[in-house]
Design a protein around this motif. Sequence first.
Motif, PDB file in Angstrom:
ATOM      1  N   PRO A 127       0.837  -1.209   0.000  1.00  0.00           N
ATOM      2  CA  PRO A 127       0.000   0.000   0.000  1.00  0.00           C
ATOM      3  C   PRO A 127       0.869   1.255   0.000  1.00  0.00           C
ATOM      4  CG  PRO A 127       0.145  -0.905   2.207  1.00  0.00           C
ATOM      5  CD  PRO A 127       0.922  -1.822   1.331  1.00  0.00           C
ATOM      6  N   VAL A 128       0.272   2.406  -0.306  1.00  0.00           N
ATOM      7  CA  VAL A 128       1.031   3.666  -0.243  1.00  0.00           C
ATOM      8  C   VAL A 128       0.721   4.373   1.077  1.00  0.00           C
ATOM      9  CG1 VAL A 128       1.290   4.109  -2.691  1.00  0.00           C
ATOM     10  CG2 VAL A 128      -0.811   4.775  -1.570  1.00  0.00           C
ATOM     11  N   ARG A 129       1.694   5.152   1.558  1.00  0.00           N
ATOM     12  CA  ARG A 129       1.516   5.918   2.786  1.00  0.00           C
ATOM     13  C   ARG A 129       1.934   7.356   2.544  1.00  0.00           C
ATOM     14  NH1 ARG A 129      -1.457   3.019   3.834  1.00  0.00           N
ATOM     15  NH2 ARG A 129      -1.622   1.343   5.365  1.00  0.00           N
ATOM     16  N   LYS A 130       1.235   8.277   3.212  1.00  0.00           N
ATOM     17  CA  LYS A 130       1.606   9.680   3.039  1.00  0.00           C
ATOM     18  C   LYS A 130       2.848  10.014   3.870  1.00  0.00           C
ATOM     19  CE  LYS A 130      -0.268  14.315   2.958  1.00  0.00           C
ATOM     20  NZ  LYS A 130      -1.211  15.228   3.563  1.00  0.00           N
ATOM     21  N   VAL A 131       2.849   9.553   5.117  1.00  0.00           N
ATOM     22  CA  VAL A 131       4.003   9.822   5.980  1.00  0.00           C
ATOM     23  C   VAL A 131       4.389   8.534   6.725  1.00  0.00           C
ATOM     24  CG1 VAL A 131       3.555  12.275   6.366  1.00  0.00           C
ATOM     25  CG2 VAL A 131       2.449  10.585   7.819  1.00  0.00           C
ATOM     26  N   LEU A 132       5.635   8.507   7.203  1.00  0.00           N
ATOM     27  CA  LEU A 132       6.111   7.359   7.989  1.00  0.00           C
ATOM     28  C   LEU A 132       6.162   7.733   9.462  1.00  0.00           C
ATOM     29  CD1 LEU A 132       9.144   6.142   5.855  1.00  0.00           C
ATOM     30  CD2 LEU A 132       6.844   5.227   5.867  1.00  0.00           C
ATOM     31  N   GLN A 133       5.954   6.735  10.320  1.00  0.00           N
ATOM     32  CA  GLN A 133       6.045   7.003  11.757  1.00  0.00           C
ATOM     33  C   GLN A 133       7.508   6.903  12.201  1.00  0.00           C
ATOM     34  OE1 GLN A 133       3.812   3.803  13.385  1.00  0.00           O
ATOM     35  NE2 GLN A 133       1.846   4.562  12.665  1.00  0.00           N
ATOM     36  N   LEU A 262      13.609   8.982   6.133  1.00  0.00           N
ATOM     37  CA  LEU A 262      12.449   9.576   5.460  1.00  0.00           C
ATOM     38  C   LEU A 262      11.279   9.820   6.403  1.00  0.00           C
ATOM     39  CD1 LEU A 262      12.508   7.389   2.231  1.00  0.00           C
ATOM     40  CD2 LEU A 262      13.134   9.782   2.416  1.00  0.00           C
ATOM     41  N   GLY A 263      11.475   9.571   7.708  1.00  0.00           N
ATOM     42  CA  GLY A 263      10.381   9.715   8.664  1.00  0.00           C
ATOM     43  C   GLY A 263      10.048  11.172   8.942  1.00  0.00           C
ATOM     44  N   GLN A 264       9.127  11.395   9.895  1.00  0.00           N
ATOM     45  CA  GLN A 264       8.758  12.759  10.281  1.00  0.00           C
ATOM     46  C   GLN A 264       9.917  13.436  10.998  1.00  0.00           C
ATOM     47  OE1 GLN A 264       5.692  14.285   9.355  1.00  0.00           O
ATOM     48  NE2 GLN A 264       6.290  12.597   8.075  1.00  0.00           N
ATOM     49  N   ARG A 265       9.790  14.754  11.175  1.00  0.00           N
ATOM     50  CA  ARG A 265      10.882  15.484  11.848  1.00  0.00           C
ATOM     51  C   ARG A 265      10.853  15.169  13.335  1.00  0.00           C
ATOM     52  NH1 ARG A 265      13.430  19.005   8.736  1.00  0.00           N
ATOM     53  NH2 ARG A 265      12.468  19.589   6.761  1.00  0.00           N
ATOM     54  N   ASP A 266      11.244  13.951  13.644  1.00  0.00           N
ATOM     55  CA  ASP A 266      11.205  13.463  15.014  1.00  0.00           C
ATOM     56  C   ASP A 266      12.350  12.475  15.171  1.00  0.00           C
ATOM     57  OD1 ASP A 266      10.430  12.975  17.549  1.00  0.00           O
ATOM     58  OD2 ASP A 266       8.363  12.407  17.082  1.00  0.00           O
ATOM     59  N   VAL A 267      12.711  12.179  16.411  1.00  0.00           N
ATOM     60  CA  VAL A 267      13.872  11.314  16.628  1.00  0.00           C
ATOM     61  C   VAL A 267      13.486   9.842  16.466  1.00  0.00           C
ATOM     62  CG1 VAL A 267      15.635  10.641  18.286  1.00  0.00           C
ATOM     63  CG2 VAL A 267      14.864  13.001  18.189  1.00  0.00           C
ATOM     64  N   MET A 313      21.775   3.562  16.595  1.00  0.00           N
ATOM     65  CA  MET A 313      21.727   4.582  15.532  1.00  0.00           C
ATOM     66  C   MET A 313      20.574   5.545  15.821  1.00  0.00           C
ATOM     67  SD  MET A 313      24.076   3.302  13.480  1.00  0.00           S
ATOM     68  CE  MET A 313      23.879   3.983  11.859  1.00  0.00           C
ATOM     69  N   THR A 314      20.879   6.846  15.855  1.00  0.00           N
ATOM     70  CA  THR A 314      19.839   7.839  16.128  1.00  0.00           C
ATOM     71  C   THR A 314      19.847   8.895  15.026  1.00  0.00           C
ATOM     72  OG1 THR A 314      20.446   7.565  18.441  1.00  0.00           O
ATOM     73  CG2 THR A 314      18.907   9.318  17.946  1.00  0.00           C
ATOM     74  N   CYS A 315      18.676   9.291  14.558  1.00  0.00           N
ATOM     75  CA  CYS A 315      18.632  10.393  13.595  1.00  0.00           C
ATOM     76  C   CYS A 315      17.300  11.115  13.700  1.00  0.00           C
ATOM     77  CB  CYS A 315      18.841   9.893  12.167  1.00  0.00           C
ATOM     78  SG  CYS A 315      17.358   9.259  11.391  1.00  0.00           S
ATOM     79  N   VAL A 316      17.241  12.313  13.121  1.00  0.00           N
ATOM     80  CA  VAL A 316      15.978  13.037  13.008  1.00  0.00           C
ATOM     81  C   VAL A 316      15.569  12.971  11.548  1.00  0.00           C
ATOM     82  CG1 VAL A 316      14.880  15.293  13.223  1.00  0.00           C
ATOM     83  CG2 VAL A 316      16.553  14.552  14.912  1.00  0.00           C
ATOM     84  N   GLY A 317      14.337  12.535  11.279  1.00  0.00           N
ATOM     85  CA  GLY A 317      13.883  12.354   9.899  1.00  0.00           C
ATOM     86  C   GLY A 317      13.817  13.670   9.139  1.00  0.00           C
ATOM     87  N   ILE A 318      13.784  13.585   7.804  1.00  0.00           N
ATOM     88  CA  ILE A 318      13.743  14.813   6.995  1.00  0.00           C
ATOM     89  C   ILE A 318      12.313  15.306   6.788  1.00  0.00           C
ATOM     90  CG2 ILE A 318      15.880  14.322   5.746  1.00  0.00           C
ATOM     91  CD1 ILE A 318      14.042  13.443   3.382  1.00  0.00           C
ATOM     92  N   GLY A 319      11.335  14.531   7.298  1.00  0.00           N
ATOM     93  CA  GLY A 319       9.940  14.946   7.160  1.00  0.00           C
ATOM     94  C   GLY A 319       9.415  14.760   5.756  1.00  0.00           C
ATOM     95  N   PHE A 320       9.807  13.666   5.128  1.00  0.00           N
ATOM     96  CA  PHE A 320       9.373  13.402   3.749  1.00  0.00           C
ATOM     97  C   PHE A 320       7.865  13.136   3.716  1.00  0.00           C
ATOM     98  CE2 PHE A 320       8.468  10.519   0.219  1.00  0.00           C
ATOM     99  CZ  PHE A 320       9.032  11.208  -0.835  1.00  0.00           C
TER     100      PHE A 320
END
Length: 328
Positions: A127-133, A262-267, A313-320
């Motif tokens: 399926p397609v998703r608008k945003v990733l958690q 590619l996740g939201q602007r969150d850790v 591994m820790t990162c903040v998503g780019i909010g794709f």
Amino acid sequence: DFEASFIRLIDKVTNGSRIEINQTGTTLYYQPGLLYGGSLEHDCSPSRGIGYYLESLLCLAPFMKHPLKIVLRGVTNDQVDPSVDVLKATALPLLKKFGIDGESLDIKINRRGMPPKGGGEILFTCPVRKVLQPVQFTDPGKIKRIRGTAYSVRVSPQMANRMVESARGILNKFLPDIYIYTDHMKGANSGKSPGFGMCLTAETINGTILSAELASNPQGQGAAVLPEELGQNCAKLLLEEVYRGGCVDSTNQSLALLLMTLGQRDVSKVLLGPLSPYTIEFLRHLRSFFQIMFKIETKTPEEEHMGGEKVLMTCVGIGFCNLSKTIR
């Protein structure tokens, strides 16, 4: 030829891509188009497994315009690429962690094909998703059960049972809950070449899935492999993967890191085992494409009380955000 086949596949999935290859076939100019999706079919080159093509489709499928439904034909299990079984058992649960789920997320194996001639067929739907958690996936948990598949095509069905017996001989020392299915395909469903192999997965109480697999040598290449040896070696590979540990097995490290980016602007945090060379190269690509740097902390075995060295591994998503998704 498998790279040319791969470019053709990417061309089918997208709309408006521009591809130029020079006459000697040494440079490729690729201008990506819109990820379109829809219902497709593709004949993969038998010199590489379907897993080679499927790995990249798993990265792209959630961001299509239309839900992807694709039939891939070729070699389902070989010794080079992750097999279809392993991707079904490990990559799909990983996608669900990021919120890509639903009944239409599935890999169905219609036919098995072994190298050199292939003849396998799978159906992959996503399926397609608008945003990733964003995910916080730092505690792998203890292993509760082992599942697996021993498959055989165009050889005696007894081969699968012999592999299961030898694998259980090793794994039963650690765990009572072991179930290995035997999958013997015959007739048109068994592809064009004989072969056998095994795929094992260990599942933890927190839903982490670690996998290992082995396949027999292709017909006419290398020495014949005894099913007993193959079963034992596959069980040992699974134990090695458990020792390496982490919340994602070494096959899917790069997929997890891409979805975190590619996740939201969150850790997002994920605990991995030792990074494979492929993953290290992949991190460099993520830096050049998305300007994203991961914070990497090593955890020694003493802190974790188990297995090899781990990496947090820790990162903040780019909010794709998938803007090409059709709105009904």
